[in-house]
Scaffold this motif. Structure first.
Motif, PDB file in Angstrom:
ATOM      1  N   GLU A   1      14.359 -44.108 -16.801  1.00 40.35           N
ATOM      2  CA  GLU A   1      15.069 -44.587 -16.225  1.00 40.35           C
ATOM      3  C   GLU A   1      15.099 -45.997 -15.820  1.00 40.35           C
ATOM      4  O   GLU A   1      16.559 -46.554 -15.551  1.00 40.35           O
ATOM      5  CB  GLU A   1      15.083 -43.233 -14.893  1.00 40.35           C
ATOM      6  N   LYS A   2      13.665 -46.473 -15.666  1.00 42.81           N
ATOM      7  CA  LYS A   2      13.832 -48.177 -15.680  1.00 42.81           C
ATOM      8  C   LYS A   2      14.280 -48.948 -16.515  1.00 42.81           C
ATOM      9  O   LYS A   2      15.403 -49.441 -16.538  1.00 42.81           O
ATOM     10  CB  LYS A   2      12.899 -48.022 -15.595  1.00 42.81           C
ATOM     11  N   ILE A   3      14.172 -47.876 -18.077  1.00 38.05           N
ATOM     12  CA  ILE A   3      14.280 -48.452 -19.174  1.00 38.05           C
ATOM     13  C   ILE A   3      15.904 -48.301 -19.794  1.00 38.05           C
ATOM     14  O   ILE A   3      16.393 -49.237 -20.251  1.00 38.05           O
ATOM     15  CB  ILE A   3      13.684 -47.386 -20.677  1.00 38.05           C
ATOM     16  N   ARG A   4      16.723 -47.266 -18.921  1.00 38.46           N
ATOM     17  CA  ARG A   4      17.975 -47.153 -19.046  1.00 38.46           C
ATOM     18  C   ARG A   4      18.633 -48.332 -17.768  1.00 38.46           C
ATOM     19  O   ARG A   4      19.841 -48.644 -18.589  1.00 38.46           O
ATOM     20  CB  ARG A   4      18.145 -45.557 -18.527  1.00 38.46           C
ATOM     21  N   GLY A   5      18.556 -48.330 -17.244  1.00 41.54           N
ATOM     22  CA  GLY A   5      18.746 -49.632 -16.270  1.00 41.54           C
ATOM     23  C   GLY A   5      18.481 -50.970 -17.050  1.00 41.54           C
ATOM     24  O   GLY A   5      19.500 -51.359 -17.172  1.00 41.54           O
ATOM     25  N   MET A   6      17.576 -51.201 -17.306  1.00 42.14           N
ATOM     26  CA  MET A   6      17.305 -52.349 -18.847  1.00 42.14           C
ATOM     27  C   MET A   6      17.771 -52.874 -19.093  1.00 42.14           C
ATOM     28  O   MET A   6      19.041 -53.367 -19.625  1.00 42.14           O
ATOM     29  CB  MET A   6      16.014 -52.538 -18.993  1.00 42.14           C
ATOM     30  N   GLN A   7      18.672 -51.619 -20.385  1.00 44.39           N
ATOM     31  CA  GLN A   7      19.173 -50.948 -21.244  1.00 44.39           C
ATOM     32  C   GLN A   7      20.803 -51.821 -19.804  1.00 44.39           C
ATOM     33  O   GLN A   7      21.978 -52.119 -21.583  1.00 44.39           O
ATOM     34  CB  GLN A   7      19.327 -50.084 -21.916  1.00 44.39           C
ATOM     35  N   SER A   8      21.358 -50.883 -18.749  1.00 41.52           N
ATOM     36  CA  SER A   8      22.782 -51.139 -19.316  1.00 41.52           C
ATOM     37  C   SER A   8      22.984 -52.390 -19.060  1.00 41.52           C
ATOM     38  O   SER A   8      23.605 -53.545 -19.436  1.00 41.52           O
ATOM     39  CB  SER A   8      22.729 -50.656 -17.783  1.00 41.52           C
ATOM     40  N   ARG A   9      21.429 -53.371 -18.323  1.00 39.84           N
ATOM     41  CA  ARG A   9      21.911 -54.521 -17.728  1.00 39.84           C
ATOM     42  C   ARG A   9      21.958 -55.311 -19.608  1.00 39.84           C
ATOM     43  O   ARG A   9      22.602 -56.501 -19.365  1.00 39.84           O
ATOM     44  CB  ARG A   9      20.554 -55.319 -17.582  1.00 39.84           C
ATOM     45  N   LYS A  10      21.258 -55.416 -20.228  1.00 47.20           N
ATOM     46  CA  LYS A  10      21.294 -56.264 -21.775  1.00 47.20           C
ATOM     47  C   LYS A  10      22.499 -56.339 -22.414  1.00 47.20           C
ATOM     48  O   LYS A  10      22.866 -56.627 -22.719  1.00 47.20           O
ATOM     49  CB  LYS A  10      20.208 -55.494 -22.741  1.00 47.20           C
ATOM     50  N   ILE A  11      22.953 -54.770 -22.293  1.00 50.85           N
ATOM     51  CA  ILE A  11      24.169 -54.619 -22.772  1.00 50.85           C
ATOM     52  C   ILE A  11      25.905 -54.984 -22.233  1.00 50.85           C
ATOM     53  O   ILE A  11      27.122 -54.832 -22.760  1.00 50.85           O
ATOM     54  CB  ILE A  11      24.876 -53.203 -23.499  1.00 50.85           C
ATOM     55  N   GLY A  12      24.940 -55.389 -21.279  1.00 51.32           N
ATOM     56  CA  GLY A  12      26.579 -55.459 -19.794  1.00 51.32           C
ATOM     57  C   GLY A  12      27.056 -55.170 -19.455  1.00 51.32           C
ATOM     58  O   GLY A  12      28.718 -54.970 -19.413  1.00 51.32           O
ATOM     59  N   ILE A  13      26.860 -53.560 -18.874  1.00 52.59           N
ATOM     60  CA  ILE A  13      27.299 -52.404 -18.662  1.00 52.59           C
ATOM     61  C   ILE A  13      27.132 -52.105 -16.850  1.00 52.59           C
ATOM     62  O   ILE A  13      25.915 -52.093 -16.931  1.00 52.59           O
ATOM     63  CB  ILE A  13      27.924 -51.655 -18.719  1.00 52.59           C
ATOM     64  N   SER A  14      27.898 -52.032 -15.805  1.00 56.86           N
ATOM     65  CA  SER A  14      27.719 -51.648 -14.811  1.00 56.86           C
ATOM     66  C   SER A  14      26.621 -49.836 -14.237  1.00 56.86           C
ATOM     67  O   SER A  14      26.196 -49.804 -13.840  1.00 56.86           O
ATOM     68  CB  SER A  14      28.611 -52.180 -13.387  1.00 56.86           C
ATOM     69  N   GLN A  15      27.738 -49.358 -15.081  1.00 57.45           N
ATOM     70  CA  GLN A  15      27.653 -47.579 -15.488  1.00 57.45           C
ATOM     71  C   GLN A  15      27.303 -47.620 -16.622  1.00 57.45           C
ATOM     72  O   GLN A  15      28.643 -47.268 -17.138  1.00 57.45           O
ATOM     73  CB  GLN A  15      28.235 -47.658 -14.648  1.00 57.45           C
ATOM     74  N   MET A  16      25.993 -47.060 -17.054  1.00 56.42           N
ATOM     75  CA  MET A  16      25.956 -46.519 -18.304  1.00 56.42           C
ATOM     76  C   MET A  16      26.347 -45.277 -18.797  1.00 56.42           C
ATOM     77  O   MET A  16      26.258 -44.236 -17.837  1.00 56.42           O
ATOM     78  CB  MET A  16      23.991 -46.478 -18.704  1.00 56.42           C
ATOM     79  N   LYS A  17      27.220 -44.726 -19.494  1.00 56.86           N
ATOM     80  CA  LYS A  17      27.713 -43.360 -20.088  1.00 56.86           C
ATOM     81  C   LYS A  17      27.271 -43.044 -21.245  1.00 56.86           C
ATOM     82  O   LYS A  17      26.361 -43.232 -21.853  1.00 56.86           O
ATOM     83  CB  LYS A  17      28.873 -43.924 -20.470  1.00 56.86           C
ATOM     84  N   PHE A  18      27.291 -41.721 -21.384  1.00 55.25           N
ATOM     85  CA  PHE A  18      26.263 -41.027 -22.413  1.00 55.25           C
ATOM     86  C   PHE A  18      26.996 -41.690 -24.018  1.00 55.25           C
ATOM     87  O   PHE A  18      26.023 -41.627 -25.146  1.00 55.25           O
ATOM     88  CB  PHE A  18      26.433 -39.521 -22.687  1.00 55.25           C
ATOM     89  N   TYR A  19      28.123 -42.542 -23.904  1.00 53.69           N
ATOM     90  CA  TYR A  19      28.225 -42.438 -25.537  1.00 53.69           C
ATOM     91  C   TYR A  19      27.686 -44.449 -25.893  1.00 53.69           C
ATOM     92  O   TYR A  19      28.144 -45.166 -26.254  1.00 53.69           O
ATOM     93  CB  TYR A  19      29.591 -42.735 -25.053  1.00 53.69           C
ATOM     94  N   ASP A  20      27.403 -44.691 -24.346  1.00 52.83           N
ATOM     95  CA  ASP A  20      26.454 -46.003 -24.442  1.00 52.83           C
ATOM     96  C   ASP A  20      24.931 -46.119 -24.289  1.00 52.83           C
ATOM     97  O   ASP A  20      24.201 -47.199 -25.434  1.00 52.83           O
ATOM     98  CB  ASP A  20      26.915 -46.364 -22.622  1.00 52.83           C
ATOM     99  N   GLU A  21      24.843 -44.424 -24.170  1.00 56.56           N
ATOM    100  CA  GLU A  21      22.993 -45.238 -24.769  1.00 56.56           C
ATOM    101  C   GLU A  21      22.490 -45.225 -25.803  1.00 56.56           C
ATOM    102  O   GLU A  21      21.055 -45.522 -25.963  1.00 56.56           O
ATOM    103  CB  GLU A  21      22.559 -43.282 -24.632  1.00 56.56           C
ATOM    104  N   PRO A  22      23.421 -45.168 -27.593  1.00 60.30           N
ATOM    105  CA  PRO A  22      22.919 -45.577 -28.837  1.00 60.30           C
ATOM    106  C   PRO A  22      22.785 -46.824 -29.257  1.00 60.30           C
ATOM    107  O   PRO A  22      21.895 -47.857 -29.612  1.00 60.30           O
ATOM    108  CB  PRO A  22      24.063 -44.737 -29.757  1.00 60.30           C
ATOM    109  N   LEU A  23      23.072 -47.680 -27.756  1.00 62.94           N
ATOM    110  CA  LEU A  23      23.407 -49.172 -27.951  1.00 62.94           C
ATOM    111  C   LEU A  23      22.693 -49.757 -26.931  1.00 62.94           C
ATOM    112  O   LEU A  23      22.158 -49.825 -25.980  1.00 62.94           O
ATOM    113  CB  LEU A  23      24.411 -49.477 -27.578  1.00 62.94           C
ATOM    114  N   HIS A  24      21.330 -50.638 -27.385  1.00 58.37           N
ATOM    115  CA  HIS A  24      20.388 -51.466 -27.317  1.00 58.37           C
ATOM    116  C   HIS A  24      20.463 -53.158 -27.239  1.00 58.37           C
ATOM    117  O   HIS A  24      20.134 -53.934 -25.857  1.00 58.37           O
ATOM    118  CB  HIS A  24      19.045 -51.029 -27.674  1.00 58.37           C
ATOM    119  N   TYR A  25      21.417 -52.984 -27.251  1.00 60.26           N
ATOM    120  CA  TYR A  25      21.488 -54.887 -27.739  1.00 60.26           C
ATOM    121  C   TYR A  25      22.760 -55.587 -27.341  1.00 60.26           C
ATOM    122  O   TYR A  25      23.902 -54.800 -28.406  1.00 60.26           O
ATOM    123  CB  TYR A  25      20.749 -55.551 -28.565  1.00 60.26           C
TER     124      TYR A  25
END
Length: 563
Positions: A250-274
Motif C-alpha cells: 500500500e505504501k508503494i501504491r501511494g508512492m506510485q500515485s504521487r509519481k504519476i500525478g494522480i490523487s486517487q489511483m484506479k485499477f487502470y492506473d496500476e500498470p503505470l509506474h512513471y
C-alpha cells in the motif's frame, strides 16, 4: 540439424500403449531382483517419455494456433486419453511403492520418487476416469474461450495480449479504455465463465469425494505434490504476507500515485509506474532475442550454451498474434531433450520479464535433462518457480542491453512489482481454498468471496465503478484458477526465495549464482523444502523470513531514494 518444425508428432495409440505398459508392469511385479526391476523401470520411463513428447508437441502447436483444426482435434484426443494414461501410471506407482525391493530402488533413485508415487496413487482410481476426462474438456473450453478474444480497439481487432501496451499509456483515458475493454470481454462472456467454473468445481469435488477426501482442497494439495508442508503452514505464510507485505504494498501504491500525478489511483492506473512512461525495450522482438543471446553468453558458460541451443533449434515462439493462446509458459519435449518457450510479446517491459522468467524454467530443465528419470526433470511447481523468478533478478545487471538509459527505472519497477504481486498471489490461493471447501456456492457467492479477499489483500483497489469488476469478477481472467487449481501460491512462495537470491546477488553475485546453478542441476530429485535448504535459502514458511526480506527491500528503496 533438427529444429522444432522438424520434430515429429505421432498420435499415441492408447490401446497399444496400454498393452505394452501392462506387459512391462507384469514383468516388474514378477521380477526376482532389484536389478531386473531397475531395468524394467528404464523401459517404462521410455514409454512415459514417448507419450510426454507427443503430448507436448501437440500442446505447443495447438496453443500457438488455436485455429489449427488438426492440433485442436489432437488436443481433444488427449483430453480423452490423458486420464487413461494416468491410470497406467497409477498402477505402476502402486507397484513401485509396494515392491519388496523398495529400499534398494530408493537407494538408487532417491526417496522423492516414492513420495511422488504415493501422491499419484492417492489422486487416481478407475472410478474417477470419466470425471477426469470431463475436467480436461472444461479446461480446454476455458483456454479456447480466452484465446478467442477479438477486441475492437482504436480501429483494430486485438487479442487480450495485444491490448497490453495501451494499458501502460501515458493518457489516462487510453489506459482506462484498454483495461475496461479487457473487463468488458470477460463480462460479455460471464455466463460462460461462470458455467465452466461451476462445472469444474462440481466435477473436482466429486473426484475428491470419490477418492475418499473430504473436499477438493485436500486432493488439490496432493495433486500439487505438497511434500513436507500442509495447509496450516500455508495459512501461516498467507498471514505473514498480510502482516508484512500488504502495508508495504500500500505504501508503494501511494508512492506510485504521487509519481504519476494522480490523487486517487484506479485499477487502470496500476500498470503505470512513471509519469514519463514505463520503460520499454528499445528494439523489435528479433533485437530482443539477439540481445538475450548475448546476455546469456555473458552471464555464464552454461547459460550461453543453453540459449544458443534454444535459438538454433527455434525453441521459442514469442510474439502475440491472432489465434494464439494467452499467457506464457515453458515446457519440455523429452525425446528431443528440448525446452520450449511460449509467450506473447507486445512491446512492453513484460517482454523482458517473460524472456528471463521462462528462460529460467527452460535453463533448469536443460540443466537436469539427463537426470535419468522423467519424474526428476522438473521439480514440483513451487520449486520450479524459484528458477524462473530468480533468473529475473540474476539478469538485472544486463538490463542496459534492453532498456538503455531506462534500465535503472526498469529495475525499480520490477522490484516493486515483485512486492505488489505477493498479496494478489495469496488472495488467489485463499479464494480457491474457500471455494473448494464450500463447493455448493453460487457464482455470485464466489464473486462475493473474491471481493471480500480483495478488501483484505488489495484494500485500496478501486475499479472506478465497472460493474463486472465491482461485483468481484476479476479472478476469472486468472487462468490458473480454472486450469491448475492451487498452483498460483507457488509463485508467491518462490518469489520469497527469489528475493533472497536477489539480496545475496547484490552482496556476492558469484556465490549466489553458484547455489542457483546447483539448484537447477538437481531438477526435481528433492522436495521443495529440501531444495530450498540445499540452495542456502530460508524457508518461506519460517516465521521471520517474509519480514526480513521486506525490511531489506524497504531499506533498499529508501537508500535508492525510491521512497
Amino acid at each position: 540439424m533438427l529444429t522444432f518444425e522438424d520434430y515429429e508428432y505421432t498420435r499415441p495409440d492408447i490401446e497399444k500403449l496400454k498393452i505394452e505398459f501392462q506387459n512391462a508392469l507384469d514383468q516388474f511385479k514378477q521380477a526376482n531382483s532389484f536389478e531386473e526391476q531397475a531395468k524394467i523401470i528404464e523401459h517404462i520411463n521410455m514409454l512415459t517419455s514417448d507419450y510426454s513428447t507427443a503430448e507436448n508437441i501437440m500442446y505447443i502447436r495447438s496453443s500457438i494456433d488455436t485455429n489449427d483444426t488438426f492440433y485442436q482435434d489432437e488436443r481433444d484426443y488427449f483430453d480423452e486419453i490423458g486420464p487413461q494414461f494416468q491410470a497406467l501410471q497409477s498402477n505402476y506407482y502402486q507397484a513401485v511403492i509396494t515392491t519388496p525391493f523398495r529400499a534398494q530402488l530408493e537407494d538408487r533413485w532417491g526417496s522423492q520418487l516414492f513420495k511422488l508415487a504415493e501422491n499419484a496413487v492417492q489422486s487416481y482410481s478407475d472410478e474417477v476416469l470419466p470425471l477426469l476426462q470431463q475436467e480436461n474438456k472444461l479446461i480446454s473450453e476455458y483456454a479456447h474461450l480466452v484465446a478467442s478474444a477479438q477486441i475492437e480497439f482504436q480501429g483494430e481487432m486485438l487479442t487480450l495480449a495485444q491490448l497490453g501496451p495501451f494499458k501502460e499509456s501515458l493518457e489516462r483515458s487510453v489506459r482506462k479504455d484498454a483495461m475496461n475493454a479487457t473487463a468488458d470481454f470477460f463480462a460479455s462472456h460471464e455466463d460462460d465463465f461462470d458455467r465452466i467454473f461451476d462445472r469444474l468445481v462440481a466435477v473436482r469435488h466429486e473426484i475428491a469425494t470419490t477418492l475418499g477426501f473430504k473436499s477438493f482442497t485436500e486432493l488439490g494439495y496432493i495433486r500439487m505434490d505438497r511434500i513436507g508442508y500442509d495447509a496450516h503452514m500455508m495459512e501461516n505464510f498467507r498471514n505473514q504476507i498480510r502482516t508484512h507485505v500488504v502495508p508495504l504494498a500500500e505504501k508503494i501504491r501511494g508512492m506510485q500515485s504521487r509519481k504519476i500525478g494522480i490523487s486517487q489511483m484506479k485499477f487502470y492506473d496500476e500498470p503505470l509506474h512513471y509519469a514519463e512512461g514505463n520503460p520499454q525495450p528499445k528494439g523489435s522482438p528479433e533485437w530482443i532475442l539477439e540481445n538475450g543471446q548475448k546476455m546469456y553468453q555473458e552471464l555464464s558458460r552454461e547459460t550461453g550454451r543453453f540459449f544458443d541451443y534454444m535459438k538454433r533449434k527455434n525453441l521459442l515462439d514469442l510474439v502475440a498474434k491472432k489465434g494464439k493462446e494467452a499467457g506464457g509458459y515453458c515446457t519440455f519435449i523429452d525425446n528431443y531433450d528440448s525446452p520450449f518457450i511460449f509467450s506473447n510479446f507486445n512491446g512492453t517491459s513484460s517482454d523482458i520479464d517473460v524472456l528471463t522468467h521462462e528462460a529460467g524454467h527452460a535453463f533448469q530443465v536443460y540443466s537436469s535433462r539427463s537426470i535419468g528419470i522423467p519424474e526428476y526433470i522438473w521439480p514440483t511447481t513451487e520449486a520450479a518457480e524459484i528458477h524462473s523468478m530468480s533468473m529475473e533478478f540474476f539478469t538485472w545487471f544486463w538490463m542496459d542491453r534492453f532498456f538503455g538509459s531506462d534500465a535503472e527505472r526498469y529495475r525499480y519497477a520490477h522490484l516493486l512489482e515483485s512486492v505488489l504481486f505477493l498479496p494478489y498471489g495469496v488472495a488467489v490461493d485463499e479464494f480457491q481454498q474457500r471455494i473448494y471447501d464450500q463447493p455448493e456456492m453460487s457464482p455470485s457467492e464466489r464473486k462475493a468471496v473474491w471481493k471480500e479477499l480483495e478488501n483484505i489483500y488489495l484494500p485500496n483497489r478501486d475499479y472506478d465503478g465497472h460493474p463486472y469488476l465491482e461485483q468481484g469478477g476479476f479472478w476469472q481472467r486468472q487462468g490458473h484458477i480454472y486450469e491448475v487449481p492451487f498452483y498460483y501460491i507457488d509463485y508467491a512462495l518462490a518469489q520469497i526465495c527469489a528475493l533472497q537470491f536477489w539480496q545475496r546477488s547484490l552482496n556476492d553475485f558469484d556465490d549466489a549464482w553458484t547455489d542457483y546453478l546447483a539448484l537447477c542441476q538437481l531438477g526435481g530429485s528433492k522436495s521443495f523444502l529440501e531444495l530450498v535448504a540445499t540452495a542456502h535459502l530460508s524457508s518461506p514458511f519460517e516465521d521471520g523470513t517474509v519480514e526480513s526480506i521486506m525490511d531489506f527491500i524497504s531499506e533498499w528503496l529508501v537508500d535508492h531514494k525510491i521512497f
